[in-house]
Design a protein around this motif. Structure first.
Motif, mmCIF file in Angstrom:
data_model
loop_
_atom_site.group_PDB
_atom_site.id
_atom_site.type_symbol
_atom_site.label_atom_id
_atom_site.label_comp_id
_atom_site.label_asym_id
_atom_site.label_seq_id
_atom_site.Cartn_x
_atom_site.Cartn_y
_atom_site.Cartn_z
ATOM 1 N N ALA A 58 1.117 -1.319 0.317
ATOM 2 C CA ALA A 58 0.330 -0.440 -0.317
ATOM 3 C C ALA A 58 0.900 1.531 0.291
ATOM 4 O O ALA A 58 0.716 2.549 -0.169
ATOM 5 N N GLY A 59 2.394 0.862 -0.254
ATOM 6 C CA GLY A 59 3.160 2.692 0.463
ATOM 7 C C GLY A 59 2.760 2.705 1.433
ATOM 8 O O GLY A 59 2.447 4.364 1.522
ATOM 9 N N VAL A 60 2.625 2.511 2.533
ATOM 10 C CA VAL A 60 1.938 3.454 3.897
ATOM 11 C C VAL A 60 3.419 4.519 4.525
ATOM 12 O O VAL A 60 2.991 5.186 4.989
ATOM 13 N N LYS A 61 4.460 3.846 4.493
ATOM 14 C CA LYS A 61 5.971 4.494 4.177
ATOM 15 C C LYS A 61 6.867 3.597 3.697
ATOM 16 O O LYS A 61 7.332 4.785 3.567
ATOM 17 N N ARG A 83 -4.272 5.070 1.464
ATOM 18 C CA ARG A 83 -3.583 3.391 1.015
ATOM 19 C C ARG A 83 -3.827 2.553 1.142
ATOM 20 O O ARG A 83 -3.786 1.641 0.232
ATOM 21 N N ILE A 84 -4.267 2.291 2.454
ATOM 22 C CA ILE A 84 -4.738 1.227 3.296
ATOM 23 C C ILE A 84 -5.668 1.111 2.359
ATOM 24 O O ILE A 84 -6.066 -0.699 1.674
ATOM 25 N N ILE A 85 -7.351 0.936 2.252
ATOM 26 C CA ILE A 85 -8.255 1.635 2.445
ATOM 27 C C ILE A 85 -8.022 0.850 0.653
ATOM 28 O O ILE A 85 -9.367 0.044 -0.157
ATOM 29 N N ALA A 86 -7.276 1.378 0.031
ATOM 30 C CA ALA A 86 -6.986 1.337 -1.475
ATOM 31 C C ALA A 86 -7.183 -0.107 -1.866
ATOM 32 O O ALA A 86 -7.404 -0.180 -2.944
ATOM 33 N N ILE A 87 -6.405 -0.674 -1.537
ATOM 34 C CA ILE A 87 -6.042 -1.792 -1.891
ATOM 35 C C ILE A 87 -6.832 -3.207 -0.450
ATOM 36 O O ILE A 87 -7.059 -4.159 -1.116
ATOM 37 N N VAL A 88 -7.681 -3.316 -0.358
ATOM 38 C CA VAL A 88 -8.358 -3.730 0.996
ATOM 39 C C VAL A 88 -9.064 -4.289 -0.054
ATOM 40 O O VAL A 88 -9.150 -6.183 0.139
ATOM 41 N N GLY A 89 -10.111 -4.207 -1.337
ATOM 42 C CA GLY A 89 -10.592 -4.714 -2.306
ATOM 43 C C GLY A 89 -9.662 -6.129 -2.514
ATOM 44 O O GLY A 89 -10.142 -7.073 -2.916
ATOM 45 N N ASP A 90 -9.000 -5.742 -3.258
ATOM 46 C CA ASP A 90 -8.258 -7.201 -3.780
ATOM 47 C C ASP A 90 -7.129 -7.696 -2.973
ATOM 48 O O ASP A 90 -7.305 -8.682 -2.876
ATOM 49 N N LEU A 91 -7.021 -7.450 -1.476
ATOM 50 C CA LEU A 91 -6.533 -8.287 -0.273
ATOM 51 C C LEU A 91 -7.801 -9.205 -0.504
ATOM 52 O O LEU A 91 -7.292 -10.764 -0.608
ATOM 53 N N ALA A 92 -9.069 -8.837 -0.165
ATOM 54 C CA ALA A 92 -10.354 -9.618 -0.207
ATOM 55 C C ALA A 92 -9.971 -10.308 -0.949
ATOM 56 O O ALA A 92 -10.813 -11.755 -0.819
#
Lengths: 417, 417
Positions: free
Chosen positions: A32-35, A139-148
């Motif tokens: 997610a590129g958090v840091k 940034r995290i929320i943006a990839i949650v769908g893909d993760l699920a």
């Protein structure tokens, strides 16, 4: 690889272990590129409906928003009839971020609930990394769908990597124990390297089992092992704002449900669970920042177990003991000083100090058998045992620590954690 | 010059101060070769008949033979109608040396009694250096006669040098306070650099005054200042087996005797005495092993003074805070974590953290005024102030510490202390 481009700890195991899949637990990791850039930093874990949950969290009075949220959710009970989920990010601890901290937790766990169908009150979260920076939760929320969409039973090794910060290797441990009518599997992962002096659980630890066991019993099995595993390690005496351990039991094992912990399959389960916890705790020490030595400190003969713990931790946290070990110096005088400052009952003239099998000091003085050359040779080993007998009672405790080296200074004078 | 050929601490004062002679106190230093070669390592101090004495010693349960001996002698009272003497050696701590420890103390103090005419029960001793090696007391006894013959009022600066171990500069402080009818002088010296986390007094400290004051009052004046001076410093959280402070009052000042501490000349004396103690304590921190920063940690707004002390010491002893300071990183997140682990009552959302005059964090989050560039510029100073307000009550405490650097590892991975 650790964040700071650190080389792998010399105390690391040769490889990440082959962990058994736990029926009912799936993992997905992403970037997610958090840091950090160019690496995975978010892990989603889904736990099947009908599972039970238990947890242990830091007692720090400045604990992070996600810790408070997890504690509130678990306080309502450990049952998960519609399943549960855990979302973990590295790179940002979301600690000391005021009201925005809880907003970020709500936003992330809400997104996970929507993507997985798990009720929000069964979505747990952990964040690890820098303290005091707002969590870029979008940034995290943006990839949650893909993760699920990519959850799979075999993803635990990738998860162990995604949760790393200054860790130099991923950490996993497992056990298989015979239940009544079939095997019970336990698998766990952990992260942690610095700010390690857990005051309840440590760092981020996730343990899964297919045992069928009611939530209160599961919590009891977990809690009874904390003092001799995660509360028995220290890297640098600093307690994190974010220590968390979550244990989930899916009940998918063919073995009969565990209904008691003090005998038969229940007792075997507890022993195996504590073994996995101890192994994960020791792996955290083996990845202690800058560590070149893994040190077991065994204290016996104390007036009480609590006194033994005080003495063991005074030795394990002493900068002078730890630098002597780094210098491969069998400096038992510094151990005497650490015993003296511990606050535990001690009698100078009854102390007995051993390094491995060698008696260095006894009867209030250097042992007549003391052999400087042998002691120095022993200190060159990567794994050391320091044993102190206080000669007073039956209290005993073993803790694990590492040495204090230039590597620790390098990492922490430069890394904003 | 320190023992290990260390260069002088960058935090050292420009020169050893000009200390006033205290009428009734004489010093002599010499080279006995206890461990070090080519330097003085023994100091003899003679205190005139009619003086009064007070002391403070480590609470370590593994304290050295000389500490036990001093405590027993002072327990019999602080009067010295026939005078007193103090003999100090560096290079060997005579700690954890079993029954031989007391034999060495008896041999050395007996020789001093014979050479000076002071009764043996008024001869105090200190030993500092390696733990667990037998003290070669014959070497000390061999020069006691010469020392007794060369006692002089001006020898205090030489004494400050002779008692050094890993110290990189000699430490002294003084005060002159107006009594009724004349001035009262106070002069003190100290040694200490590592194994500094005093639990009563610190390291070796000798303070002299020409005040006329009864022993119980002198002890009270000393004891009331410990918590805010020697018990308020830490270099490395390690408490020594040998910490000792001895205070002697010769009564030779023309000022009227001090008969109360709570007003007039008595109160002024206490304030001046505590000032000297604070300055000596701070000098020990300025010579902290490997130190490049002198750090004042001010905690206010705590629920109690005891809580403020816990928080201040948790910050001052945190390896992560200390390495951040070494790296000139304004990493206030680590201060939040240290507050959280301290065990003191704290509310994350009431914390206020300042570096110098800059507010870094407040209301549970980074301050809107936070300026990373300004904070980084501040961290480059050699003297830093970290101020933490807990926002809960009136409890306050200030402590002093230093940073944790590669220099500390160098010194302690190699030096057998």
């Amino acid at each position: 690889m650790g964040k700071a481009g650190l080389s792998v700890s010399p105390l690391a195991p040769a490889a990440f272990p082959d962990l058994p899949a736990i029926d009912g637990v799936e993992f997905a990791s992403g970037a997610a590129g958090v840091k950090y850039q160019g690496r995975t930093d978010v892990t989603l874990i889904r736990i099947a409906p009908g599972s039970t949950l238990a947890g242990a969290f830091t007692k720090s009075s400045t604990r992070a928003a996600c810790i408070l949220d997890n504690q509130a959710k678990l306080a309502a009970g450990g049952d998960a009839p519609q399943g549960a989920a855990i979302i973990v990010n590295s790179g940002n601890a979301n600690a000391f971020t005021g009201a925005r901290g809880q907003e970020s937790v709500d936003a992330v766990t809400g997104a996970v609930a929507q993507a997985t169908g798990v009720p929000a009150e069964r979505v747990f979260s952990s964040s690890t990394g820098v303290i005091g920076e707002p969590l870029p939760h979008d940034r995290i929320i943006a990839i949650v769908g893909d993760l699920a969409a990519s959850l799979e039973a075999g993803g635990i090794a990738d998860a162990a990597r995604a949760i790393m910060t200054t860790d130099t290797f991923p950490k996993g441990a497992s056990a298989v124990v015979a239940g009544e009518g079939g095997d019970i599997r336990i698998a766990g992962i952990a992260k942690g390297s610095g700010m390690i002096a857990p005051d309840m659980a440590t760092m981020l630890v996730y343990v899964f089992t297919d045992a069928a066991i009611a939530a209160p019993l599961l919590q009891q099995a977990l809690s009874s092992g904390l003092d001799t595993t995660f509360n028995a390690i220290t890297v640098d005496s600093d307690t994190s704002t974010s220590d968390a351990l979550i244990l989930a039991a899916t009940g998918r094992s063919p073995a009969a449900p565990i209904t008691a912990l003090d005998s038969g399959a229940g007792a075997a389960f507890v022993t195996a669970l504590h073994g996995v916890m101890r192994e994960l705790a020791q792996l955290v020490v083996r990845d202690g920042e800058g560590a070149t030595k893994f040190v077991e400190v065994r204290v016996t003969g104390a007036a009480s177990d609590a006194d033994a713990h005080k003495v063991a931790m005074a030795i394990a946290n002493s900068p002078l003991v730890k630098t002597a070990i780094a210098g491969e110096d069998a400096n038992w005088g510094r151990i005497v000083a650490a015993v003296g400052k511990s606050g535990a009952q001690a009698d100078r003239d009854r102390l007995r100090i051993r390094f491995g099998d060698m008696v260095l000091a006894e009867n209030g003085w250097r042992s007549p058998d003391y052999d400087e050359a042998k002691a120095s040779a022993y200190m060159k080993r990567p794994d050391l045992v320091i044993a102190v007998d206080l000669g007073l009672g039956q209290g005993a405790r073993t803790v694990w620590t590492c040495d204090l080296t230039h590597g620790y200074i390098d990492i922490n004078a430069d890394y904003r954690s």
